[in-house]
Each structure stands twice: as C-alpha cells, then as structure tokens.
Design an enzyme around this catalytic site. Structure first.
Site, PDB file in Angstrom:
ATOM      1  CD  GLU A  41      -2.917  -1.256   2.524  1.00  0.00           C
ATOM      2  OE1 GLU A  41      -2.678  -0.640   3.314  1.00  0.00           O
ATOM      3  OE2 GLU A  41      -3.368  -2.523   2.587  1.00  0.00           O
ATOM      4  CG  ASN A  92      -0.817  -6.767  -1.402  1.00  0.00           C
ATOM      5  OD1 ASN A  92      -1.171  -7.425  -2.363  1.00  0.00           O
ATOM      6  ND2 ASN A  92      -1.069  -6.924  -0.120  1.00  0.00           N
ATOM      7  CG  HIS A 138      -9.992  -5.584   0.856  1.00  0.00           C
ATOM      8  ND1 HIS A 138     -10.507  -6.724   1.710  1.00  0.00           N
ATOM      9  CD2 HIS A 138      -8.593  -5.680   1.196  1.00  0.00           C
ATOM     10  CE1 HIS A 138      -9.060  -7.217   2.357  1.00  0.00           C
ATOM     11  NE2 HIS A 138      -8.068  -6.448   1.882  1.00  0.00           N
ATOM     12  CD  GLU A 150      -4.807  -7.876   1.785  1.00  0.00           C
ATOM     13  OE1 GLU A 150      -5.490  -7.015   2.398  1.00  0.00           O
ATOM     14  OE2 GLU A 150      -3.433  -7.496   1.647  1.00  0.00           O
ATOM     15  CG  ASP A 160     -12.829  -9.064   2.135  1.00  0.00           C
ATOM     16  OD1 ASP A 160     -12.810  -8.272   1.335  1.00  0.00           O
ATOM     17  OD2 ASP A 160     -12.252  -8.948   3.285  1.00  0.00           O
TER      18      ASP A 160
HETATM   19  O1  G3I Z   1      -4.188  -8.801  18.804  1.00  0.00           O
HETATM   20  C1  G3I Z   1      -4.736  -7.571  19.541  1.00  0.00           C
HETATM   21  C2  G3I Z   1      -5.439  -8.037  20.827  1.00  0.00           C
HETATM   22  O2  G3I Z   1      -4.676  -8.411  21.884  1.00  0.00           O
HETATM   23  C3  G3I Z   1      -6.323  -6.848  21.300  1.00  0.00           C
HETATM   24  O3  G3I Z   1      -6.998  -7.155  22.272  1.00  0.00           O
HETATM   25  C4  G3I Z   1      -7.505  -6.153  20.183  1.00  0.00           C
HETATM   26  C5  G3I Z   1      -8.068  -5.044  20.605  1.00  0.00           C
HETATM   27  O4  G3I Z   1      -8.365  -4.122  19.457  1.00  0.00           O
HETATM   28  O5  G3I Z   1      -6.541  -5.957  19.243  1.00  0.00           O
HETATM   29  C6  G3I Z   1      -5.933  -6.924  18.602  1.00  0.00           C
HETATM   30  O6  G3I Z   1      -5.325  -6.459  17.729  1.00  0.00           O
HETATM   31  C7  G3I Z   1      -6.035  -6.278  16.522  1.00  0.00           C
HETATM   32  C8  G3I Z   1      -5.542  -7.408  15.302  1.00  0.00           C
HETATM   33  O7  G3I Z   1      -6.203  -6.915  14.129  1.00  0.00           O
HETATM   34  C9  G3I Z   1      -5.931  -8.744  15.723  1.00  0.00           C
HETATM   35  O8  G3I Z   1      -7.285  -8.862  15.620  1.00  0.00           O
HETATM   36  C10 G3I Z   1      -5.576  -4.930  15.926  1.00  0.00           C
HETATM   37  O9  G3I Z   1      -6.192  -3.972  16.803  1.00  0.00           O
HETATM   38  C11 G3I Z   1      -6.036  -4.496  14.458  1.00  0.00           C
HETATM   39  O10 G3I Z   1      -5.874  -3.402  13.996  1.00  0.00           O
HETATM   40  C12 G3I Z   1      -5.584  -5.597  13.475  1.00  0.00           C
HETATM   41  O11 G3I Z   1      -6.319  -5.282  12.230  1.00  0.00           O
HETATM   42  C13 G3I Z   1      -6.004  -5.740  11.250  1.00  0.00           C
HETATM   43  C14 G3I Z   1      -5.314  -4.972  10.098  1.00  0.00           C
HETATM   44  O12 G3I Z   1      -4.957  -5.420   8.935  1.00  0.00           O
HETATM   45  C15 G3I Z   1      -4.164  -3.947  10.687  1.00  0.00           C
HETATM   46  O13 G3I Z   1      -3.162  -4.826  10.848  1.00  0.00           O
HETATM   47  C16 G3I Z   1      -6.858  -6.834  10.555  1.00  0.00           C
HETATM   48  O14 G3I Z   1      -7.018  -7.947  11.638  1.00  0.00           O
HETATM   49  C17 G3I Z   1      -6.417  -7.258   9.294  1.00  0.00           C
HETATM   50  O15 G3I Z   1      -7.416  -7.859   8.749  1.00  0.00           O
HETATM   51  C18 G3I Z   1      -6.035  -6.251   8.384  1.00  0.00           C
HETATM   52  O16 G3I Z   1      -5.492  -6.935   7.014  1.00  0.00           O
HETATM   53  C19 G3I Z   1      -5.220  -5.801   6.357  1.00  0.00           C
HETATM   54  C20 G3I Z   1      -4.171  -6.275   5.311  1.00  0.00           C
HETATM   55  O17 G3I Z   1      -2.917  -6.489   6.319  1.00  0.00           O
HETATM   56  C21 G3I Z   1      -3.682  -5.419   4.476  1.00  0.00           C
HETATM   57  N1  G3I Z   1      -4.806  -4.932   3.445  1.00  0.00           N
HETATM   58  C22 G3I Z   1      -6.055  -4.578   4.248  1.00  0.00           C
HETATM   59  C23 G3I Z   1      -6.381  -5.490   5.261  1.00  0.00           C
HETATM   60  C24 G3I Z   1      -7.572  -5.120   5.994  1.00  0.00           C
HETATM   61  O18 G3I Z   1      -7.431  -3.944   6.491  1.00  0.00           O
END
Ligand code: G3I
Length: 388
Positions: free
Chosen positions: A180, A225, A265, A295, A297
């Site tokens: 990105e 990506n 997405h 990715e 969905d």
């Molecule tokens: O693991 C912690 C947990 O310990 C805590 O209690 C909780 C509270 O909010 O947060 C948890 O972490 C979260 C993590 O996902 C796991 O669920 C983060 O806050 C959250 O920011 C994180 O979001 C991820 C996001 O990327 C940012 O990294 C999403 O799961 C993930 O699906 C998303 O994926 C991205 C791709 O990497 C890049 N392209 C877009 C895609 C969707 O946004």
C-alpha cells in the site's frame, strides 16, 4: 407446517443456490428462519464440500493456488477452523502474524511464534505460504515512533527484512515486500503515500526493501501489494495507473519484482471490476509479472433484504470477479481474506451493517458451512483454462 411465506423464501433460496450449482438438502422451517436472521443453519443443511469437492482439489486440478488468510491461534486451538483451512486451501497467508507489530515486541526482539506456527501448519498440510508483509505504514509496533528516526530508519528497515525474509528463505511462495505505498490523496508527485517509510527513509525505500528482500530470499516471488485498484471509477483507475508507473520504474531501475498483489476488497454494491483491471493485468503479463489476488472479500454492508438475496449477490461478485481474473494466465493465485464469516475484519465497527447483522462476505458462513460464495468461487476456479 411451513407458512406460505416460508415456502416462498425457501423457493428463493433454492433458486439462488441452484443457479450456483449448489445441492440443497433442507427440510426444516428453522433453516428458512436461520437464513432470514443470519443465524447459522442447522446441521441438516450441511453440504459435503470435502475431498474432491473442495476448492483446493478443484484448484489443484487446474494448476491454480487458492487459499486464505489465517490466524495461528485459531489453527492451533479451533478444530473446525483448522480442518476447514486444511481442507480448502493450498496456500495460506498470515492475516497479522508476519506484520511488524506481531514480530517486533521490542526494537531488539523478534517473536516468530505465530509466523512459525503458520509455516508448520502449512507444511503439515502440503500448503504454500505467502509472507505479508515486510514494509507497511500500518501495524507498526508502539515503539516505532520515537525509536525510528531519519538517521536509523534505513538500517532498521533493512535489518528487519534481512532477519525476517532470511529466516524463511526458500520456504515461502511469495512476500508482500511493500504494502500500500500509493495514496493518490497524499499529493506526492509520484503518488507515494505519506508513510513513515517515505518520510524517514525517502522515496527509494521501496527499491531498498525489494533489493534487500531478494538478497535475503532469492526464491520467494517479490510482490508489490495494494488495494483500491480493481474498479473502473476515476479514482481507482488513476491509482491503478500510478501502481503501473511505480512497477515500470522499478523494472527500469533493475529492482527485483516478480508480482503485483491486487488485494480485491470488493464491495457488493459497487459496479464490478472490468476492462481497466484486465488491461492492467495484461500489461503486467507483458512485463513478465505474475498477479496474485491477495485479499479477496465482498463487503455487503449496504445490501438489504433477506439473507438469501444478500448471499446470491455476494456470490455473483465472487463468480464474475474470479472468473475474469483467472482467465488471465499470469494470475497465479487467489486468496480470500479469511475463510469463514465467523472471523472477518469487516465486522469492525467501521464496516458494520446498519441492521447490526454480521457480514456474510466470505466463502464459508459463521457456522463453517459453504455459502453460495463458495460455490461461485469454485465455479470460477473451474473456468480456469489448463496450461499448455
Ligand atoms: O491482537 C490484539 C488484541 O490483543 C487486542 O485485544 C485487540 C483489541 O483491539 O486488538 C488485537 O489486534 C488487532 C488485530 O487486528 C488482531 O485482531 C488490531 O487492533 C487490529 O488493528 C488488527 O487489524 C488488522 C489490520 O489489518 C491492521 O493490521 C486486521 O485484523 C487485518 O485483517 C487487516 O488486514 C489488512 C491487510 O493487512 C492489508 N490490506 C487491508 C487489510 C484489511 O484492513
């Protein structure tokens, strides 16, 4: 006894499923109600999609990679989830476990437990793994701000890539080396996103990341990506052109890049991607680059009506989109961002449906049953012409 209304709804469901080639074996009115409310269907609705009927088997018969983003804690701890991922995917990507935030608890520490677990699972199930990602403006550890400066950013970036890509060298299908990096709103003349990496390392951070990744792992396909490059809108068309210019520039400078990841997405209410994306994929083919749907969905937050209608619409998007993409020979893999509606980033408050119902955006529903999207995706995979 079923009411007339239930019969009408059941007929609609059967018609939607039938048009997708789905075998329907329902009897009870609870199923109709389940579809209306979005609650999981009871067990007599189960359809066998294992073994030769799996997405994985259909993909393997056509030399295609099909898989999903996975979460190590669930692969270890949730039998249904692990069985589904093992049965349906021949390639995995860590949804979060290979990001800086997961790997770098402290500036001088690496934690590879989650990433290693994904590789171990994949290895025991004969699956390939994509690495996601080595350089991104998000999911940076809390210590990043204040520790990484203009003086040390280049060194910290290259050390990270050497350590992480080096650890998995020869074991990965591909790496999302840079994620990105284009943001049309940033005002940069080359469309580069105002990211910490741009600000701290400078515009050559992308080249640096790819060159370092190649040195650390000469085997993995090095991938750029990005999202928002699928549709025909002026905004997405402009971003797609920027990505192409970025990649062309890299090739001219001799920067090692092997593939472009089109995140995909998609949104159920947007017009389907079409000729613009197809031309982009073909231009990349002329540059000898692979394309990975990384990715996929389908966000259905704006869809109204009964669940059967929503499911049919989501399935339509899967079918059309994936059929279009796998018709291009340089599209080598299709991964969905998750596998079951039980776990999707689209349930975050920002993307919640106005009626509060969970999103139905992935091939399997929240009860691990194949949704119409599964059959649509499998049909699309079947449309892939065999090589040769
Ligand atoms: O693991 C912690 C947990 O310990 C805590 O209690 C909780 C509270 O909010 O947060 C948890 O972490 C979260 C993590 O996902 C796991 O669920 C983060 O806050 C959250 O920011 C994180 O979001 C991820 C996001 O990327 C940012 O990294 C999403 O799961 C993930 O699906 C998303 O994926 C991205 C791709 O990497 C890049 N392209 C877009 C895609 C969707 O946004």
């Amino acid at each position: 006894m079923r009411t007339r209304r239930e019969f009408v709804q059941l007929a609609a469901v059967v018609a939607a499923a039938g048009s997708l080639g789905r075998e329907v074996r329902w009897a009870s009115s609870e199923n109709v109600q389940a579809l209306q409310t979005g609650t999981p269907a009871p067990t007599d609705a189960h359809v066998d999609v294992s073994g030769a009927k799996s997405l994985r088997a259909h993909a393997e018969a056509r030399g295609l990679l099909v898989g999903c983003a996975a979460v190590p804690g669930r692969l270890d701890g949730e039998r249904d989830y692990a069985d589904l991922v093992a049965a349906q995917a021949n390639i995995l990507v860590a949804e979060n476990a290979m990001k800086w935030k997961a790997l770098r608890p402290a500036p001088d520490k690496f934690d590879f437990r989650g990433a290693d677990a994904i590789l171990a699972f994949a290895s025991s199930h004969g699956q390939k793994v994509r690495g996601h990602n080595l350089c991104w403006h998000e999911a940076l550890p809390d210590w990043f701000d204040g520790t990484v400066t203009k003086d040390n950013a280049r060194q910290i970036l290259t050390e990270h890539i050497r350590t992480v890509a080096g650890r998995y060298a020869g074991k990965l299908h591909s790496w999302d080396v840079v994620n990105e990096a284009i943001d049309m709103k940033s005002g940069h003349p080359d469309g580069l996103r105002k990211s910490p990496w741009l600000e701290l390392v400078g515009p050559d951070y992308i080249d640096v990341a790819f060159r370092t990744a190649r040195e650390a792992d000469p085997v993995a396909l090095l991938t750029y990506n990005d999202y928002g490059i699928e549709e025909e809108s002026a905004e997405q068309t402009a971003k797609r052109e920027r990505v192409l210019l970025l990649v062309q520039g890299m090739k001219k400078r001799g920067v090692p890049i092997d593939a472009v990841g089109v995140q995909s997405h998609l949104s159920a209410s947007d017009p389907l991607p079409g000729a613009g994306l197809r031309d982009f994929v073909r231009e990349l083919e002329r540059m000898k680059l692979q394309v990975v749907v990384t990715e996929l969905d389908v966000n259905e937050r704006t869809l109204e009506g009964p669940v059967s209608d929503r499911d049919a619409e989501v399935a339509r998007v899967y079918k059309n989109y994936v059929t279009m993409m796998v018709a291009e020979p340089n599209v080598s893999a299709v991964l969905t961002w998750g596998i079951t509606d039980r776990y999707t980033w689209l349930d975050a408050p920002k993307y919640e449906r106005p009626d509060g119902q969970p999103q139905r955006c992935l091939p399997f529903d929240a009860d691990y049953q194949p949704a119409p999207a599964f059959f649509a995706l499998r049909d699309a995979v079947d449309s892939r012409r065999p090589k040769g």
